[in-house]
Motif scaffolding. Structure first.
Motif: not given
Length: 147
Positions: A77-88, A106-107
């Motif tokens: 998220a930080s590297a790409h200016g993104a919002i992340v949602a992840v589950s395992h 992401a943008p």
């Protein structure tokens, strides 16, 4: 409209309950983002290491797995200016069930695809989750970190 998000993790979960793509997509929805990508990793009925048909996978995890998953998501998220949602998912999963779900906003598409790929590749390399593969004849085999 506001400033772009610098990087955020909305979901980072290791769970025995069903994981659904729609909930992850909803979690990353943001009008400041121009692209969304997703990945769903499902249990399949075959594997190169299996002699026969795979009928299920049993996932188990280290107690630190969720913290590790959050760190993986935060890095992307930080590297790409993104919002992340992840589950395992952990526990016993039948063929067709989702084991991993990732949604990224992401943008632009390049950042969204890159962040999504980084999350899944880092999960495969770093997440302390192991799986026991169960074949139709009762044969089982463990696959570990990086497998």
């Amino acid at each position: 409209m506001g400033e772009p998000v610098a990087g955020a993790v909305r979901i980072a979960r290791v769970s025995e309950t069903e994981i659904r793509l729609d909930r992850h997509v909803e979690a990353v929805d943001d009008p400041r983002m121009g692209a969304e990508t997703s990945f769903v990793g499902r249990v399949r009925d075959h594997d190169p290491d299996a002699a026969g048909t795979v009928t299920a996978l049993e996932y188990t995890s280290h107690p630190d797995a969720e913290a590790t998953l959050h760190a993986i998501a935060e890095r992307a998220a930080s590297a790409h200016g993104a919002i992340v949602a992840v589950s395992h998912r952990i526990g016993r999963l039948a063929v067709g069930e989702a084991a991993v779900v990732i949604a990224v906003a992401a943008p632009h598409r390049a950042e969204a695809f890159a962040a999504c790929r980084e999350v899944i590749e880092d999960i495969k390399r770093e997440l302390p989750v192991w799986k026991r593969q169960i074949e139709a004849d009762g044969t089982t085999g463990w696959k570990g970190l990086g497998g």
